[in-house]
Structure formats: C-alpha cells, structure tokens
Motif scaffolding. Structure first.
Motif, PDB file in Angstrom:
ATOM      1  N   THR A 135       0.865  -1.184   0.000  1.00  0.00           N
ATOM      2  CA  THR A 135       0.000   0.000   0.000  1.00  0.00           C
ATOM      3  C   THR A 135       0.900   1.231   0.000  1.00  0.00           C
ATOM      4  OG1 THR A 135      -1.904   1.035   1.087  1.00  0.00           O
ATOM      5  CG2 THR A 135      -0.216   0.131   2.552  1.00  0.00           C
ATOM      6  N   ARG A 183      -8.049   7.438  -0.646  1.00  0.00           N
ATOM      7  CA  ARG A 183      -9.213   6.535  -0.579  1.00  0.00           C
ATOM      8  C   ARG A 183      -9.944   6.604   0.752  1.00  0.00           C
ATOM      9  NH1 ARG A 183     -10.635   6.523  -5.133  1.00  0.00           N
ATOM     10  NH2 ARG A 183     -12.010   4.722  -4.848  1.00  0.00           N
ATOM     11  N   ARG A 196      -4.244  -5.749   3.925  1.00  0.00           N
ATOM     12  CA  ARG A 196      -4.108  -4.302   3.671  1.00  0.00           C
ATOM     13  C   ARG A 196      -5.460  -3.600   3.606  1.00  0.00           C
ATOM     14  NH1 ARG A 196      -2.644  -3.516  -2.783  1.00  0.00           N
ATOM     15  NH2 ARG A 196      -4.481  -4.598  -3.567  1.00  0.00           N
ATOM     16  N   ARG A 233     -16.254  -2.567  -0.162  1.00  0.00           N
ATOM     17  CA  ARG A 233     -17.038  -1.871  -1.191  1.00  0.00           C
ATOM     18  C   ARG A 233     -18.534  -1.909  -0.857  1.00  0.00           C
ATOM     19  NH1 ARG A 233     -15.141  -2.730  -7.335  1.00  0.00           N
ATOM     20  NH2 ARG A 233     -13.164  -2.775  -6.246  1.00  0.00           N
ATOM     21  N   ASN A 279     -14.639   6.786   6.919  1.00  0.00           N
ATOM     22  CA  ASN A 279     -13.890   7.115   5.712  1.00  0.00           C
ATOM     23  C   ASN A 279     -14.361   8.517   5.321  1.00  0.00           C
ATOM     24  OD1 ASN A 279     -13.287   7.420   2.918  1.00  0.00           O
ATOM     25  ND2 ASN A 279     -13.193   5.206   2.668  1.00  0.00           N
TER      26      ASN A 279
END
Ligand code: COA
Length: 333
Positions: A30, A38, A151, A220, A257
C-alpha cells in the motif's frame, strides 16, 4: 418541562503509539497516497502489548467525569467490538477502576454503531428515572483483531476511546439528547465479521481456523450500504426533531472514511464543511469514533455551545443509527 438526558461531560483517550501510513507501507502493499486519497486517514494510534480496551475506556471515562466536574455515575455502559474477554463484560471492570462501586455496568455490541446504541440505552435510563447520571463509553483496541497482513483493513482501523457523561435535565436545556433512531439488518452479518471465538465456532467442533480469528469486511459493499443507511436514518431523526437539514450546524458521523462522510453530507444536502472530521489523525476507531470526535471537536472549538448536532453511524450487524442534540457549554476533560 420534559425530562431528558443532558450531556454534562466529554472526554477522549488514545494510546501513545502512532502508526503512520508510511510505516504500514513498509510491510504492506500500500502507500501513503492510496490511504489518504481513498480514506482520508494519515495516521492512527495503536495499543502497545498488554494494553486493552478497558485501559482506554478508563482513560476516556476519567476525562468525561472531570469535564462534568463529578466523580460519580450510577450506570456505566461500554460499547465495544473488542472486549477484554468474551466473558465477562468489560464494563464492570471499567466501573470498578473508575471508583464506581456496586453500580450496574454492561457492554453493548453493535460494532461501529455501538456508541449510538449505548447512548440510546443511557438516555432512556435517564428519562425513565432508572438513573440520574450515566457514563457512556465507546472503546476499542481494534488493532488486536486485525490481520496484520490484510491491507484492506489494517490501513483503516485505529485504537482509542471516547466517553460522555449524561445527567438528568430537561429537553429545553443545551446538551439535551433530543431524538434517536436505530436499526439493524441481520441478513448482512457477513459484511463485517470476526467468524471465530463464539458459539458458532465452538459448537462446530474441530480445530479453529486461524483466519477466523481476524476481522473481515467487504469494504465496497459496506461503503454503499453505510452511505444509504446513514442518510436514511439521519432524515428520520431530523423529521422526529422537526429540524430541516439546514438547521444542522455540525454533522458528527462515524469516522469510517472521509469519502463516506462527505457522501452522507451530500445526500442530505449539507455543506461538507459542517462535517466534523478527526479521521485523518485517528482512523476508524469503530465504537469509539463518535465520542472521540465529540471530544476532539470540543477541545479544538469546532463544536461550540448552542450548535445543533446530528450524530449518525453504520456498523457491523448490520446496524445503524442517528441522534439529534444541542451542544452544551463544555470543556473536554
Ligand atoms: N492499498 C492499496 N490498494 C488497496 C488497498 C490498500 N490498502 N486496499 C485495497 N486496495 C486495492 C484493491 O485491491 C482494489 O484493487 P483492484 O482494483 O486491482 O481490485 C483497489 O484498491 C480498489 O479497491 P476498492 O475496494 O474498490 O476501493 P475503495 O475505494 O472502495 O476503498 C475501502 C476501499 C475499504 C477504503 C472502502 O471501501 C471503505 O472505506 N469501505 C468502508 C469501510 C468501513 O469504514 N468499514 C467500517 C464499518 S462502517
């Protein structure tokens, strides 16, 4: 005057050790740039060996009590996904270490929605007259359930704790918890899960599968479901309170996020600058995320007396929830 639970104190606590994106990129495929763009995360705090969720919860609890100018509470609720042990609950140990002898204390498990579930239980205990002062804590040593080689999860989560003290007051006072909305959908249990360590694994018999020790997430699917559910739940609680979206001064969403938080704001029609963000410094601290954001925003003045605040969260279960409240005059402990 209607009896209500009023926020009287707030405090946050994070372990000392900081893990930067660059440090993670040394052992995982990463990069700092990927993680920042992200997720919005730059660093997170991680416990040292031997430090547990109850240690973090006690740190935040002490600060919330100090912020409220009291050393007492007659109920302690700890929201956590990472209890010190599967049995018994973590809350009694936290209460005892805070000097709160003989008070009821229990855990709430709703993953990243845990703090809002605990808030509803605490507020309902106050409004029903069962308790006068309730310490509501969200605490996680989340790093202890992460697969260090994964990750997709290792870059997101961090450790920490946040707490508020609720006292009996009136709905008309600044700090009153006005309305709440909670929901769940068990058909989504596999979206966010630690498969092992419970009755399912033990009753199956045989050797535990090593990978089942770890937290797993379909990132997702979680992303889209989280945005949809937080926006829906927010609209429901705003309607209950009689607020328009434009009445909201601060959105304190679960720090999952930055893109998720901004997408929720956009779906609601709220300017992104009204969203409180501390995810860049602490990552996603699951049940600790909302109270830690409240403590940080109180300390740096982002959250001020009189602000009309919307809280919203989504987490494993699946679970979700929202709350409306006004912010009181407070100093973070
Ligand atoms: N570093 C570099 N690349 C990574 C990565 C990492 N840490 N993690 C995943 N990737 C890769 C993926 O393998 C994928 O590669 P591919 O296109 O070759 O298959 C690519 O990046 C895009 O993956 P995707 O999952 O579509 O990325 P995303 O933009 O959805 O971001 C998350 C992934 C996990 C950050 C995002 O889905 C998310 O935040 N989900 C919600 C998580 C959460 O908050 N959960 C807590 C409960 S609310």
């Amino acid at each position: 005057m209607t009896r209500a639970a009023v926020i009287a104190g707030v405090g946050g606590h994070v372990p000392q050790r900081v893990v930067t994106n660059d440090e993670l990129a040394q052992r995982l495929d990463t990069s700092d740039a990927w993680i920042r763009t992200r997720t919005g995360i730059s660093r997170r705090h991680v416990v040292d060996a031997g430090t547990t969720t109850s240690d973090l919860a006690v740190g935040a609890g002490l600060r919330a009590l100090k912020s409220a100018g009291t050393d007492g509470a007659d109920l302690v609720i700890v929201a956590t996904t990472t209890p010190d042990r599967p049995c018994p609950a973590t809350a009694p140990a936290v209460a005892t270490r805070l000097g709160l002898t003989d008070v009821p204390a229990y855990d709430v498990a709703a993953v990243c929605s845990g703090f809002l579930y605990a808030l509803q239980a605490g507020a309902a205990s106050v409004t029903s007259g069962v308790a006068e002062r309730v310490l509501v804590v969200g605490a996680e040593a989340f790093s202890t359930i992460l697969n260090p080689e994964d990750r997709t999860t290792s870059v997101i989560f961090g450790d920490g704790a946040g707490a508020i003290l609720l006292r009996a007051g009136t709905r008309e006072e600044p700090g009153a918890v006005l309305d709440m909305h909670l929901g769940s959908d068990g058909s989504m249990a596999d979206l966010i899960t630690v498969r092992g360590g419970g009755a399912e694994e033990r009753s199956r018999g045989g050797e535990p599968r090593p990978e089942d020790r770890y937290f797993r997430m379909d990132g997702r699917a979680v992303f889209f479901t989280a945005v949809r559910r937080m926006a829906q739940s927010s609209r429901t609680v705003l309607a209950r309170t009689g607020w328009e979206v434009t009445d909201v001064d601060r959105l304190v969403a679960h720090q999952a996020n930055t893109r998720i938080i901004h997408a929720v704001a956009e779906q609601l029609g709220l300017p992104p600058e009204r969203a409180v963000l501390n995810i860049d410094r602490v990552g996603n601290t699951s049940a600790a995320s909302i109270p830690l954001a409240l403590a940080d925003a109180t300390a740096d003045g982002t959250l001020a007396a009189g602000h009309r605040v919307l809280l919203t969260a989504f987490g494993g279960g699946a679970t979700w929830g929202s709350a409306t409240l006004t912010w009181p005059t407070l100093q973070a402990g």
